[in-house]
Write a protein that holds these residues in place. Structure first.
Motif, PDB file in Angstrom:
ATOM      1  N   GLN A  42       0.802  -1.213   0.000  1.00  0.00           N
ATOM      2  CA  GLN A  42       0.000   0.000   0.000  1.00  0.00           C
ATOM      3  C   GLN A  42       0.841   1.272   0.000  1.00  0.00           C
ATOM      4  OE1 GLN A  42      -3.320  -0.039  -0.184  1.00  0.00           O
ATOM      5  NE2 GLN A  42      -3.406  -2.274  -0.147  1.00  0.00           N
ATOM      6  N   LEU A  43       2.175   1.149   0.047  1.00  0.00           N
ATOM      7  CA  LEU A  43       3.023   2.330   0.175  1.00  0.00           C
ATOM      8  C   LEU A  43       3.380   2.912  -1.182  1.00  0.00           C
ATOM      9  CD1 LEU A  43       4.560   4.152   2.171  1.00  0.00           C
ATOM     10  CD2 LEU A  43       6.542   2.635   1.884  1.00  0.00           C
ATOM     11  N   ASN A  44       3.113   4.195  -1.356  1.00  0.00           N
ATOM     12  CA  ASN A  44       3.549   4.947  -2.525  1.00  0.00           C
ATOM     13  C   ASN A  44       3.663   6.413  -2.132  1.00  0.00           C
ATOM     14  OD1 ASN A  44       0.847   6.151  -2.814  1.00  0.00           O
ATOM     15  ND2 ASN A  44       0.217   4.132  -3.588  1.00  0.00           N
ATOM     16  N   LEU A  45       4.116   7.236  -3.066  1.00  0.00           N
ATOM     17  CA  LEU A  45       4.339   8.648  -2.746  1.00  0.00           C
ATOM     18  C   LEU A  45       3.042   9.368  -2.393  1.00  0.00           C
ATOM     19  CD1 LEU A  45       7.023   9.697  -5.398  1.00  0.00           C
ATOM     20  CD2 LEU A  45       7.329   9.338  -2.934  1.00  0.00           C
ATOM     21  N   LYS A  46       1.946   8.992  -3.052  1.00  0.00           N
ATOM     22  CA  LYS A  46       0.663   9.627  -2.754  1.00  0.00           C
ATOM     23  C   LYS A  46       0.231   9.334  -1.321  1.00  0.00           C
ATOM     24  CE  LYS A  46      -4.203   9.720  -4.124  1.00  0.00           C
ATOM     25  NZ  LYS A  46      -5.257   9.115  -4.973  1.00  0.00           N
ATOM     26  N   ILE A  47       0.344   8.069  -0.918  1.00  0.00           N
ATOM     27  CA  ILE A  47      -0.027   7.687   0.447  1.00  0.00           C
ATOM     28  C   ILE A  47       0.869   8.397   1.452  1.00  0.00           C
ATOM     29  CG2 ILE A  47      -0.045   5.773   2.098  1.00  0.00           C
ATOM     30  CD1 ILE A  47      -2.401   5.696   0.247  1.00  0.00           C
ATOM     31  N   LEU A  48       2.173   8.418   1.172  1.00  0.00           N
ATOM     32  CA  LEU A  48       3.118   9.056   2.089  1.00  0.00           C
ATOM     33  C   LEU A  48       2.793  10.541   2.249  1.00  0.00           C
ATOM     34  CD1 LEU A  48       5.634   8.684   3.822  1.00  0.00           C
ATOM     35  CD2 LEU A  48       7.023   9.200   1.806  1.00  0.00           C
ATOM     36  N   ARG A  49       2.453  11.187   1.151  1.00  0.00           N
ATOM     37  CA  ARG A  49       2.108  12.617   1.206  1.00  0.00           C
ATOM     38  C   ARG A  49       0.838  12.833   2.030  1.00  0.00           C
ATOM     39  NH1 ARG A  49      -1.043  16.244  -1.768  1.00  0.00           N
ATOM     40  NH2 ARG A  49      -0.175  18.354  -1.878  1.00  0.00           N
ATOM     41  N   GLU A  50      -0.183  11.993   1.814  1.00  0.00           N
ATOM     42  CA  GLU A  50      -1.426  12.120   2.576  1.00  0.00           C
ATOM     43  C   GLU A  50      -1.182  11.909   4.069  1.00  0.00           C
ATOM     44  OE1 GLU A  50      -4.028   9.269   0.864  1.00  0.00           O
ATOM     45  OE2 GLU A  50      -4.490  10.468  -0.921  1.00  0.00           O
ATOM     46  N   VAL A  51      -0.362  10.924   4.405  1.00  0.00           N
ATOM     47  CA  VAL A  51      -0.069  10.636   5.809  1.00  0.00           C
ATOM     48  C   VAL A  51       0.650  11.819   6.452  1.00  0.00           C
ATOM     49  CG1 VAL A  51       1.296   9.184   7.358  1.00  0.00           C
ATOM     50  CG2 VAL A  51      -0.037   8.139   5.533  1.00  0.00           C
ATOM     51  N   MET A  52       1.609  12.403   5.751  1.00  0.00           N
ATOM     52  CA  MET A  52       2.373  13.524   6.306  1.00  0.00           C
ATOM     53  C   MET A  52       1.487  14.759   6.477  1.00  0.00           C
ATOM     54  SD  MET A  52       5.951  13.002   4.212  1.00  0.00           S
ATOM     55  CE  MET A  52       6.830  14.304   5.061  1.00  0.00           C
ATOM     56  N   ILE A  53       0.568  14.993   5.537  1.00  0.00           N
ATOM     57  CA  ILE A  53      -0.341  16.146   5.654  1.00  0.00           C
ATOM     58  C   ILE A  53      -1.277  15.964   6.850  1.00  0.00           C
ATOM     59  CG2 ILE A  53      -2.291  17.329   4.556  1.00  0.00           C
ATOM     60  CD1 ILE A  53      -0.899  16.910   1.870  1.00  0.00           C
ATOM     61  N   THR A  54      -1.854  14.756   6.975  1.00  0.00           N
ATOM     62  CA  THR A  54      -2.748  14.481   8.101  1.00  0.00           C
ATOM     63  C   THR A  54      -2.015  14.609   9.428  1.00  0.00           C
ATOM     64  OG1 THR A  54      -4.047  12.955   6.738  1.00  0.00           O
ATOM     65  CG2 THR A  54      -4.310  12.794   9.123  1.00  0.00           C
ATOM     66  N   THR A  55      -0.796  14.079   9.480  1.00  0.00           N
ATOM     67  CA  THR A  55       0.009  14.173  10.698  1.00  0.00           C
ATOM     68  C   THR A  55       0.269  15.627  11.063  1.00  0.00           C
ATOM     69  OG1 THR A  55       1.097  12.062  10.208  1.00  0.00           O
ATOM     70  CG2 THR A  55       2.193  13.522  11.769  1.00  0.00           C
ATOM     71  N   THR A  56       0.593  16.441  10.073  1.00  0.00           N
ATOM     72  CA  THR A  56       0.863  17.862  10.317  1.00  0.00           C
ATOM     73  C   THR A  56      -0.376  18.578  10.841  1.00  0.00           C
ATOM     74  OG1 THR A  56       2.508  17.874   8.539  1.00  0.00           O
ATOM     75  CG2 THR A  56       1.682  20.013   9.288  1.00  0.00           C
ATOM     76  N   HIS A  57      -1.531  18.286  10.241  1.00  0.00           N
ATOM     77  CA  HIS A  57      -2.775  18.932  10.677  1.00  0.00           C
ATOM     78  C   HIS A  57      -3.088  18.598  12.135  1.00  0.00           C
ATOM     79  CE1 HIS A  57      -4.518  19.468   6.339  1.00  0.00           C
ATOM     80  NE2 HIS A  57      -3.550  20.307   6.622  1.00  0.00           N
ATOM     81  N   VAL A  58      -3.053  17.299  12.475  1.00  0.00           N
ATOM     82  CA  VAL A  58      -3.388  16.878  13.837  1.00  0.00           C
ATOM     83  C   VAL A  58      -2.359  17.419  14.826  1.00  0.00           C
ATOM     84  CG1 VAL A  58      -3.746  14.899  15.364  1.00  0.00           C
ATOM     85  CG2 VAL A  58      -4.541  14.807  13.001  1.00  0.00           C
ATOM     86  N   ASN A  59      -1.090  17.370  14.458  1.00  0.00           N
ATOM     87  CA  ASN A  59      -0.030  17.832  15.344  1.00  0.00           C
ATOM     88  C   ASN A  59      -0.157  19.331  15.617  1.00  0.00           C
ATOM     89  OD1 ASN A  59       2.476  17.147  16.781  1.00  0.00           O
ATOM     90  ND2 ASN A  59       3.433  18.547  15.319  1.00  0.00           N
ATOM     91  N   CYS A  60      -0.439  20.104  14.578  1.00  0.00           N
ATOM     92  CA  CYS A  60      -0.619  21.549  14.754  1.00  0.00           C
ATOM     93  C   CYS A  60      -1.796  21.832  15.685  1.00  0.00           C
ATOM     94  CB  CYS A  60      -0.845  22.229  13.407  1.00  0.00           C
ATOM     95  SG  CYS A  60       0.618  22.320  12.363  1.00  0.00           S
ATOM     96  N   MET A  61      -2.887  21.093  15.504  1.00  0.00           N
ATOM     97  CA  MET A  61      -4.049  21.278  16.367  1.00  0.00           C
ATOM     98  C   MET A  61      -3.687  21.051  17.827  1.00  0.00           C
ATOM     99  SD  MET A  61      -7.450  18.919  16.712  1.00  0.00           S
ATOM    100  CE  MET A  61      -6.459  17.675  17.550  1.00  0.00           C
ATOM    101  N   VAL A  62      -2.961  19.964  18.110  1.00  0.00           N
ATOM    102  CA  VAL A  62      -2.614  19.627  19.489  1.00  0.00           C
ATOM    103  C   VAL A  62      -1.745  20.710  20.110  1.00  0.00           C
ATOM    104  CG1 VAL A  62      -1.356  18.000  20.948  1.00  0.00           C
ATOM    105  CG2 VAL A  62      -2.840  17.149  19.135  1.00  0.00           C
ATOM    106  N   PHE A  63      -0.732  21.172  19.386  1.00  0.00           N
ATOM    107  CA  PHE A  63       0.215  22.109  19.985  1.00  0.00           C
ATOM    108  C   PHE A  63      -0.337  23.525  20.076  1.00  0.00           C
ATOM    109  CE2 PHE A  63       3.086  18.629  19.362  1.00  0.00           C
ATOM    110  CZ  PHE A  63       4.007  18.779  20.400  1.00  0.00           C
ATOM    111  N   VAL A  64      -1.204  23.918  19.157  1.00  0.00           N
ATOM    112  CA  VAL A  64      -1.845  25.225  19.295  1.00  0.00           C
ATOM    113  C   VAL A  64      -2.785  25.222  20.499  1.00  0.00           C
ATOM    114  CG1 VAL A  64      -3.429  26.861  18.209  1.00  0.00           C
ATOM    115  CG2 VAL A  64      -1.619  25.840  16.867  1.00  0.00           C
ATOM    116  N   ILE A  65      -3.490  24.104  20.713  1.00  0.00           N
ATOM    117  CA  ILE A  65      -4.322  23.974  21.909  1.00  0.00           C
ATOM    118  C   ILE A  65      -3.451  24.059  23.155  1.00  0.00           C
ATOM    119  CG2 ILE A  65      -5.785  22.412  23.239  1.00  0.00           C
ATOM    120  CD1 ILE A  65      -6.875  21.340  20.617  1.00  0.00           C
ATOM    121  N   LEU A  66      -2.297  23.418  23.130  1.00  0.00           N
ATOM    122  CA  LEU A  66      -1.392  23.423  24.269  1.00  0.00           C
ATOM    123  C   LEU A  66      -0.922  24.838  24.595  1.00  0.00           C
ATOM    124  CD1 LEU A  66       0.191  21.940  26.395  1.00  0.00           C
ATOM    125  CD2 LEU A  66       1.897  21.332  24.689  1.00  0.00           C
ATOM    126  N   LEU A  67      -0.620  25.629  23.580  1.00  0.00           N
ATOM    127  CA  LEU A  67      -0.198  27.019  23.798  1.00  0.00           C
ATOM    128  C   LEU A  67      -1.340  27.856  24.373  1.00  0.00           C
ATOM    129  CD1 LEU A  67       1.896  27.673  20.551  1.00  0.00           C
ATOM    130  CD2 LEU A  67       2.755  27.288  22.865  1.00  0.00           C
TER     131      LEU A  67
END
Length: 464
Positions: A292-317
């Motif tokens: 299931q691994l390809n560049l499209k999947i990797l890009r989607e995973v990294m975008i989702t990770t960035t979105h969730v991570n930003c949400m968590v840390f902005v809430i923390l601030l």
């Protein structure tokens, strides 16, 4: 207006704004700034308190424990894309399908495996709702029982490590523990790590899975029509040696990943942050192994990770600013006085806090409750003699219970969004009620046997 009213009013306004649906981070920081300016006008607040805020921001940036959050998010999202859940549900269903309730038991086991692999509650509930709920309904499971099994199993990601929620809660509990020790005059405070909470939550999580399975077996025995065995024509598709080969192929990769992540923590070979990096690599390898691994999947995973991570840390601030202003109004002193003055001592204070968190869990997300409530009440409860690991596990299970409780439980909303039209909202509500009682039973068990949460950390880290 009495000075004690300001922090309570500030807390109430913040909760009200959150309930209106405004973004969490900006609701918390906006409330803090609003009350700070109001306090200056009323000559009850000193703006010099904001001088500590930059140091708080840099403290968050320097906190190595929090690095585990984006790593575990990446691992969980990557495994979600690997389609591992579909294969696990199909194979485990065939393995246990011969017995009544076997498909429901397999859903619980897969829920536990996904919890130990991904740690993302919402994604697990949605995935299992899309895959396992239609399967159970097709094989004539009761609508309410099937819904309850899926919702309860999906929320196991909150208590079974590695859990994003346990990482955040562990960091907050650790800070509260240090504050409590400093307040009691210990100027060389010991720390409680996220690893302690991971290890402490493991046995209660497994006991909770056992309670789920026991309940399903009892229902299957008493009401065979509610949880029938799979038809023979389905079971005959893969039998004997071929079935066990298929089970091995499906189970071994995620079990190896779980052993790599949790095993390295339990063995003391890695911190949760280091284990998270192992999990990331393992998630990539496992996804590649599934084709299931390809560049499209990797890009989607990294975008989702960035979105969730930003949400968590902005809430923390935002939460950090809120707690700073709250303490500027001596809110911690007010809450401390309220809890310590309750009749019944520490038991009453603990029960009141747990009840408040349970009710707030109907309306607010775990992040909001953890960042707003726990820093306020945590140091006070710990100063009253409660064990930090036990307290963290109890809070996690308590909020997991509130996320299942009708009519506002978050897991119910996730499941309602993907459930077939044949499953009514009342079916979902009726289905989760027995599992809510099972989780309350788990809280009672932990109340009378706290060593269930503290024994294993004591063995692994020498902290229990």
């Amino acid at each position: 207006m009495p000075f004690e009213i300001y922090p309570l009013l500030m807390f109430g306004v913040a909760v009200f704004i959150l309930l209106m649906g405004y973004p969490v981070a900006f609701s918390l920081s906006g409330t803090a700034i609003l009350f700070a300016l109001f306090g200056v006008q009323m000559d009850v607040f000193d703006l010099s308190f904001f001088g500590a805020y930059p140091e708080r921001i840099f403290g968050i940036m320097r906190n190595q424990t929090l690095i585990a959050i984006p790593l575990f998010i990446f691992m969980g999202v990557m495994l979600e894309r690997s389609k591992i859940s579909e294969e696990l549900l199909e194979t485990m269903g065939m393995l246990f399908g011969k017995i009544r309730g076997g498909l429901g038991i397999s859903v619980c086991i897969v829920g536990a495996l996904l919890a130990a692999s991904t740690g993302i509650v919402g994604a697990t509930v949605v995935t299992m709702g899309l895959i396992s709920l239609p399967s159970m309904l097709r094989f004539n499971y009761s609508n309410s029982l099937a819904s309850g099994i899926v919702a309860a199993s999906g929320t196991l990601g909150q208590i079974i490590p590695p859990s994003i929620i346990l990482i955040i809660l562990g960091d907050v509990i650790s800070s509260a523990h240090q504050q409590a020790q400093l307040a009691m005059g210990n100027f060389s405070p010991t720390s409680v790590s996220v690893g302690d909470l991971f290890v402490g939550a493991l046995l209660p999580g497994l006991v909770l899975v056992g309670l789920y399975i026991f309940y399903i077996a009892i229902i299957a025995f008493l009401k065979p029509d509610a949880a029938p065995a799979l038809p023979n024509e389905v079971l005959k598709s893969v039998t004997g040696y071929k079935l066990w080969v298929k089970v091995g192929k499906v189970l071994i990769p995620p079990l190896l990943l779980i052993m790599g992540v949790l095993g390295s923590i339990l063995a003391g070979l890695a911190t949760p942050t280091e284990a998270a990096s192992v999990g990331c690599v393992g998630g990539i390898v496992l996804t590649a192994f599934k084709g299931q691994l390809n560049l499209k999947i990797l890009r989607e995973v990294m975008i989702t990770t960035t979105h969730v991570n930003c949400m968590v840390f902005v809430i923390l601030l935002g939460a950090s600013m809120f707690s700073l202003v709250f303490r500027g109004f001596e809110g911690d002193v007010v809450v401390h006085h309220m809890l310590t003055s309750l009749p019944g001592g520490v038991a009453s204070a603990f029960l009141v806090v747990m009840l408040i968190m349970f009710i707030m869990g109907f309306f607010l997300d775990f992040f909001e409750i953890t960042f707003v409530v726990v820093p306020i009440v945590g140091p006070i409860l710990l100063m009253m003699g409660l064990d930090p690991i036990w307290l963290g596990v109890m809070i996690a299970i308590n909020l997991q219970t509130s996320f299942l409780t009708p009519p506002f439980g978050f897991a119910l909303f996730y499941l309602r969004g993907v459930a077939p039209d044949s499953v009514s909202t009342m079916d979902i509500y009726k289905g989760v009620v027995p599992f809510i009682f099972l989780q309350l039973l788990m809280l009672i068990i932990l109340w009378f046997w706290p060593s269930l949460a503290t024994w294993l950390p004591g063995v692994v880290y020498g902290t229990g």
